[in-house]
Design an enzyme around this catalytic site. Structure first.
Site, PDB file in Angstrom:
ATOM      1  N   GLU A 219      -4.897 -13.030 -22.176  1.00 40.70           N
ATOM      2  CA  GLU A 219      -4.591 -12.521 -20.841  1.00 40.70           C
ATOM      3  C   GLU A 219      -5.705 -12.813 -19.838  1.00 40.70           C
ATOM      4  O   GLU A 219      -5.438 -13.145 -18.675  1.00 40.70           O
ATOM      5  CB  GLU A 219      -4.308 -11.020 -20.909  1.00 40.70           C
ATOM      6  CG  GLU A 219      -2.960 -10.662 -21.522  1.00 40.70           C
ATOM      7  CD  GLU A 219      -2.939 -10.800 -23.034  1.00 40.70           C
ATOM      8  OE1 GLU A 219      -1.829 -10.875 -23.610  1.00 40.70           O
ATOM      9  OE2 GLU A 219      -4.038 -10.835 -23.636  1.00 40.70           O
TER      10      GLU A 219
ATOM     11  N   HIS B 207       2.912  -1.129 -26.017  1.00 42.04           N
ATOM     12  CA  HIS B 207       4.146  -1.642 -25.446  1.00 42.04           C
ATOM     13  C   HIS B 207       4.858  -0.625 -24.552  1.00 42.04           C
ATOM     14  O   HIS B 207       5.961  -0.900 -24.073  1.00 42.04           O
ATOM     15  CB  HIS B 207       5.108  -2.078 -26.563  1.00 42.04           C
ATOM     16  CG  HIS B 207       4.623  -3.234 -27.367  1.00 42.04           C
ATOM     17  ND1 HIS B 207       3.554  -3.147 -28.215  1.00 42.04           N
ATOM     18  CD2 HIS B 207       5.064  -4.523 -27.449  1.00 42.04           C
ATOM     19  CE1 HIS B 207       3.352  -4.320 -28.800  1.00 42.04           C
ATOM     20  NE2 HIS B 207       4.254  -5.170 -28.350  1.00 42.04           N
TER      21      HIS B 207
END
Length: 228
Positions: A58, A127
């Site tokens: 990321e 998540h």
């Protein structure tokens, strides 16, 4: 009728068509079409130079996008899940958010960072997080979240067209909600929408909680209360 996921896809497609400097990048956004299929078929139609499958890094995604933005591109980055954004946090708040002020407005970072966020889908650790407060308290960033397909369609295009960096939080529990794709009453990106008028109380909500607030207003109305 169209789902929010399909509406964002349509908005990204239009942005890609209108500006050759727009690129979409992220983990599995190309060949797979994203884990929620939000970028489905975009690589097939626009090629792998404009819809780019990146490594699982990321910080590298945002760092690369930042460099591309400085060279005149308009990157749209996908962080695959909300809890995965933290490795890129330093890049976002220390570099992307500050370049406009650091250069006295001479340099901008037109980056849109898409982040599926929130709970409601029974997902596991990393998540189902809601990190929006971190970014909303960071000067130099615009932080937005659509609540329905029509707003998602227009808002993603507005975000990509801005010269400011935008954190675009997508409520994953609403990805499959359906509505008409009517953008005739689209608002500017920095404006909120009043969905119903009332007199007794005001509920302020955003993203995935807007539908929850409307359901609460329906219950209140059945009990004789009027909510805005």
């Amino acid at each position: 009728m169209i789902t929010m996921a399909a509406a964002i896809n349509a908005g990204l497609r239009k942005a890609l068509e209108q500006d050759p400097k727009v690129v979409v990048m992220g983990e599995d956004v190309g060949k797979l079409g994203g884990v929620f299929r939000v970028t489905d078929t975009l690589q097939k139609d626009f090629g792998d130079n404009r819809v780019i499958d990146t490594p699982l890094a990321e910080s590298g995604i945002i760092g690369t996008a930042f460099g591309m933005a400085l060279r005149g591109y308009r990157p749209v980055c996908e962080i695959q899940f909300d809890g995965f954004v933290y490795p890129a946090f330093d890049q976002i708040v220390s570099q992307v958010a500050k370049i406009h002020y650091r250069t006295r407005g001479h340099v901008t970072a037109p980056i849109t960072i898409r982040i599926p966020y929130g709970g409601g889908i029974g997902a596991v650790e990393h998540h189902s997080e809601s990190p929006e407060a971190y970014f909303a308290h960071t000067a130099g960033l615009r932080v937005v979240s659509p609540s329905n397909p029509a707003d998602a369609y227009t808002m993603i295009q507005q975000a990509v067209a801005l010269d400011d960096p935008v954190i675009f939080f997508e409520p994953k529990r609403r990805y499959w909600d359906k509505a008409e794709l009517d953008s005739s009453d689209a608002l500017p990106l920095d404006r909120a929408r009043v969905l119903r008028e009332g007199a007794d109380a005001t509920i302020v909500a955003y993203g995935g909680t807007v539908a929850t607030a409307l359901s609460a207003a329906d219950i209140a109305a059945a009990e004789g209360h009027s909510l805005t």
